[in-house]
Design a protein around this motif. Structure first.
Motif, PDB file in Angstrom:
ATOM      1  N   ALA A 427     -12.276   0.796  16.093  1.00 43.89           N
ATOM      2  CA  ALA A 427     -11.166   1.202  15.292  1.00 43.89           C
ATOM      3  C   ALA A 427     -10.612  -0.236  14.647  1.00 43.89           C
ATOM      4  O   ALA A 427      -9.521   0.045  13.704  1.00 43.89           O
ATOM      5  CB  ALA A 427     -10.157   1.875  16.387  1.00 43.89           C
ATOM      6  N   VAL A 428     -10.866  -1.263  14.977  1.00 47.91           N
ATOM      7  CA  VAL A 428     -10.443  -2.467  14.223  1.00 47.91           C
ATOM      8  C   VAL A 428     -10.648  -2.685  12.844  1.00 47.91           C
ATOM      9  O   VAL A 428     -12.198  -2.518  12.650  1.00 47.91           O
ATOM     10  CB  VAL A 428     -10.900  -3.794  15.159  1.00 47.91           C
ATOM     11  N   GLY A 429      -9.855  -2.898  11.904  1.00 48.36           N
ATOM     12  CA  GLY A 429     -10.164  -3.114  10.640  1.00 48.36           C
ATOM     13  C   GLY A 429      -9.889  -1.548   9.713  1.00 48.36           C
ATOM     14  O   GLY A 429     -10.021  -1.648   8.785  1.00 48.36           O
ATOM     15  N   TYR A 452       7.271  -5.146  15.855  1.00 45.14           N
ATOM     16  CA  TYR A 452       7.010  -3.961  15.874  1.00 45.14           C
ATOM     17  C   TYR A 452       6.779  -3.404  14.542  1.00 45.14           C
ATOM     18  O   TYR A 452       7.527  -3.453  13.482  1.00 45.14           O
ATOM     19  CB  TYR A 452       8.268  -3.024  16.660  1.00 45.14           C
ATOM     20  N   ILE A 453       5.592  -2.102  14.622  1.00 41.32           N
ATOM     21  CA  ILE A 453       5.320  -2.011  13.102  1.00 41.32           C
ATOM     22  C   ILE A 453       5.628  -0.153  13.274  1.00 41.32           C
ATOM     23  O   ILE A 453       4.837   0.410  14.226  1.00 41.32           O
ATOM     24  CB  ILE A 453       3.863  -2.307  12.862  1.00 41.32           C
ATOM     25  N   ILE A 454       6.241   0.254  12.420  1.00 38.94           N
ATOM     26  CA  ILE A 454       6.261   1.835  12.137  1.00 38.94           C
ATOM     27  C   ILE A 454       4.930   2.094  11.584  1.00 38.94           C
ATOM     28  O   ILE A 454       4.741   1.761  10.269  1.00 38.94           O
ATOM     29  CB  ILE A 454       7.372   2.014  11.335  1.00 38.94           C
ATOM     30  N   PRO A 455       4.133   2.890  12.046  1.00 43.42           N
ATOM     31  CA  PRO A 455       2.815   3.369  11.507  1.00 43.42           C
ATOM     32  C   PRO A 455       2.887   4.347  10.264  1.00 43.42           C
ATOM     33  O   PRO A 455       3.514   5.057  10.189  1.00 43.42           O
ATOM     34  CB  PRO A 455       1.979   3.967  12.409  1.00 43.42           C
ATOM     35  N   ALA A 456       2.126   4.104   9.294  1.00 45.08           N
ATOM     36  CA  ALA A 456       1.794   5.052   8.329  1.00 45.08           C
ATOM     37  C   ALA A 456       0.259   5.257   8.211  1.00 45.08           C
ATOM     38  O   ALA A 456      -0.543   4.560   8.842  1.00 45.08           O
ATOM     39  CB  ALA A 456       2.182   4.423   6.980  1.00 45.08           C
ATOM     40  N   GLY A 457      -0.154   6.200   7.355  1.00 41.23           N
ATOM     41  CA  GLY A 457      -1.454   6.365   7.181  1.00 41.23           C
ATOM     42  C   GLY A 457      -2.425   5.413   6.690  1.00 41.23           C
ATOM     43  O   GLY A 457      -3.559   5.012   7.054  1.00 41.23           O
ATOM     44  N   GLN A 458      -1.770   4.250   5.978  1.00 42.61           N
ATOM     45  CA  GLN A 458      -2.490   3.262   5.327  1.00 42.61           C
ATOM     46  C   GLN A 458      -2.472   1.917   6.448  1.00 42.61           C
ATOM     47  O   GLN A 458      -2.927   0.949   5.975  1.00 42.61           O
ATOM     48  CB  GLN A 458      -2.010   2.880   4.125  1.00 42.61           C
ATOM     49  N   THR A 459      -1.819   1.988   7.472  1.00 41.26           N
ATOM     50  CA  THR A 459      -1.535   0.937   8.428  1.00 41.26           C
ATOM     51  C   THR A 459      -3.035   0.538   9.024  1.00 41.26           C
ATOM     52  O   THR A 459      -3.694   1.627   9.580  1.00 41.26           O
ATOM     53  CB  THR A 459      -0.680   1.225   9.423  1.00 41.26           C
ATOM     54  N   VAL A 460      -3.379  -0.738   8.957  1.00 36.11           N
ATOM     55  CA  VAL A 460      -4.810  -1.270   9.357  1.00 36.11           C
ATOM     56  C   VAL A 460      -4.585  -1.689  10.810  1.00 36.11           C
ATOM     57  O   VAL A 460      -3.822  -2.258  11.280  1.00 36.11           O
ATOM     58  CB  VAL A 460      -5.209  -2.276   8.618  1.00 36.11           C
ATOM     59  N   ILE A 461      -5.486  -1.016  11.823  1.00 41.30           N
ATOM     60  CA  ILE A 461      -5.483  -1.372  13.135  1.00 41.30           C
ATOM     61  C   ILE A 461      -6.061  -2.710  13.375  1.00 41.30           C
ATOM     62  O   ILE A 461      -7.068  -3.395  12.747  1.00 41.30           O
ATOM     63  CB  ILE A 461      -6.207  -0.386  13.961  1.00 41.30           C
ATOM     64  N   GLU A 462      -5.560  -3.720  14.184  1.00 33.60           N
ATOM     65  CA  GLU A 462      -6.069  -4.847  14.688  1.00 33.60           C
ATOM     66  C   GLU A 462      -6.185  -5.093  16.055  1.00 33.60           C
ATOM     67  O   GLU A 462      -5.615  -4.236  16.983  1.00 33.60           O
ATOM     68  CB  GLU A 462      -5.142  -6.240  14.216  1.00 33.60           C
TER      69      GLU A 462
END
Length: 492
Positions: A427-429, A452-462
């Motif tokens: 899932a990373v990247g 803290y990040i509010i996620p959206a569809g374009q948020t990249v997982i690290e």
């Protein structure tokens, strides 16, 4: 001249504030907070700098009983049924047979050490027979360590449920000392009524409490903790009026309620946790005021011998015998034996003989007070060292705090859980919309470092991200499996 209410409130507030500040010393020096609360009460007493004269065993007993009711309820409410279920049987043995064996061994030795009669010795043994795991876990928390499975849930269950047996034995031996012709058959029937009736009342009140909280639909959230306070007091008083064990009933109400989901559960648990701390402080301060330090000096030698018998003989023998049928390595059994700290309950029970007019009541009270101080001072401060020597310590899990809360209530098949993204996860990247998430799975927040990040569809997982996920059990397992999948280059 009567003391004004303003002066009383001033002293009460000052002593509570000092006790709260002293809890910082408890964290720093790994000294159980209850010991500091007792010392503060003694210093505020007639023979200390405070000079407050307090010599009312009845009031001290009343305050102690009320405090124990809420402390025991909070302990049950905070106990995880899932964790204690595998250790329910050994915990039951420790809370019943273990208490009796401890009382018997201490009682026999008290006959030789204090020149008591056998019944007086057994009364002393019964009073000091129950344990206080709250002191144990406060020491462990201050050193950021925990205990390996199954020690923690076993100790929680034992300490939360062994006070009823100690109360029963104490009242039974007082009855045998004050009333003639009470035989074993009468005590056996009383035991069945006391424990069995307490269990029935507790179970019925727990079911009623969960139903009532779920159906009442109060307009003001602040009334829910008030409702639970009234239900706890109702449970104890009903059990006591029916000649049953009110402490057992209260513990079961807390334990069974903790197992269920109901409206405002988190708020109610936080309220009762705070109330339990207030009750502990008030109780220990009161008991500290009740004792006169000069009265402890004549019993210091005998008290030290009783404490040694309790710590190195009575408690270990009772634990080893009760845990004999269960598969547990010896070092874990030794740890269970060593963390049997004595706390508030023995000192509260020591007021019972004072009010019953037992001839040796003053000696019993002072010996019990000294035994509790010795147990907390020696055992309490040595727990981190002993746990490392026995190799039963474990790192304490750091609970993350999030700027969002979710409370599970009836009708919602979902939990709010945090999942860590492995650095080698596939899932990373990827963007969230590329993960092909399970249908009923929602990532509501991402913790990345200190942000803290509010996620959206374009948020990249690290890698290393902590995902706060709202999902049911099935979909959560599917997401966990997806995050655990390795990248192709790491699989090669």
């Amino acid at each position: 001249m009567p003391v004004s209410i303003e002066f009383i409130l001033l002293w009460v507030s000052v002593l509570i504030l000092i006790s709260i500040f002293s809890s910082k010393l408890s964290d720093k020096f790994a000294v159980p907070a209850l010991l500091l609360f007792l010392i503060i009460g003694m210093l505020a007493g007639f023979e200390g700098p405070g000079g407050i004269y307090f010599d009312d065993p009845y009031l001290a007993k009343t305050i102690g009983i009320i405090a124990l009711i809420f402390i025991i309820f909070s302990g049950g409410l905070d106990t995880s049924w899932k964790e204690i279920r595998p250790v329910a049987l050994p915990g039951f043995f420790l809370a019943t047979a273990g208490v009796f064996l401890t009382a018997f061994i201490v009682g026999v030795f008290s006959v030789f050490i204090l020149k008591f009669s056998l019944l007086e010795g057994l009364l002393l043994g019964a009073i000091v027979s129950s344990t206080d795991a709250a002191a144990v876990f406060s020491v462990l928390r201050s050193r950021h360590i925990s205990l390996k499975s199954p020690l923690k849930p076993m100790l929680e269950l034992e300490s939360g449920s062994n006070d009823p047996m100690a109360v029963f034995l104490t009242l039974s031996f007082i009855s045998m000392l004050t009333v003639k012709n009470i035989g074993v058959i009468a005590l056996t029937s009383r035991f069945v009524l006391d424990m069995g009736g307490g269990a029935l009342v507790g179970y019925a009140m727990a079911k009623m409490s969960v139903w009532l909280i779920g159906r009442l639909k109060l307009e003001y959230d602040g009334l829910y903790p008030v409702l639970t306070v009234s239900l706890v007091l109702l449970t104890y008083s009903l059990a006591a009026l029916l000649q049953c064990n009110g402490f057992l009933a209260v513990f079961l109400v807390g334990l069974i309620m903790g197992k269920h989901e109901f409206l405002n559960k988190k708020m109610i648990m936080r309220f009762h946790d705070g109330l339990a701390w207030l009750m502990q402080i008030v109780m220990f301060l009161t008991l500290g005021l009740l004792v006169f330090p000069s009265h402890l000096l004549p019993v210091m030698g005998a008290g030290l011998l009783i404490a040694i018998v309790l710590m190195v003989l009575a408690r270990p023998v009772s634990v080893l015998m009760c845990l004999l049928p269960f598969p547990m390595v010896l070092r874990k059994k030794i740890m269970v034996a060593w963390v049997g700290l004595r706390g508030a309950a023995p000192i509260v029970l020591a007021t019972f003989p004072l009010l019953a007019g037992i001839p040796q009541a003053d000696t019993i009270f002072n010996v019990v007070f000294f035994v509790v101080l010795t147990s907390v001072l020696i055992q309490g401060t040595s727990i981190p060292l002993v746990s490392r020597i026995l190799n039963v310590d474990a790192p304490m899990a750091n609970k993350r705090r999030y700027p969002i809360e979710f409370e599970k209530i009836e009708g919602i098949d979902a939990e709010l859980t945090d999942l860590i993204v492995p650095y080698v996860s596939e899932a990373v990247g990827k963007q969230l919309m590329e993960l092909n998430m399970p249908g009923k799975c929602l990532i509501v927040l991402i913790s990345r470092g200190d942000r803290y990040i509010i996620p959206a569809g374009q948020t990249v997982i690290e890698g290393g991200d902590v995902l706060l996920v709202l999902a049911n059990e099935h979909d959560l397992a599917a997401l966990q499996k997806k995050l655990a999948s390795l990248r192709e280059e790491d699989n090669a």
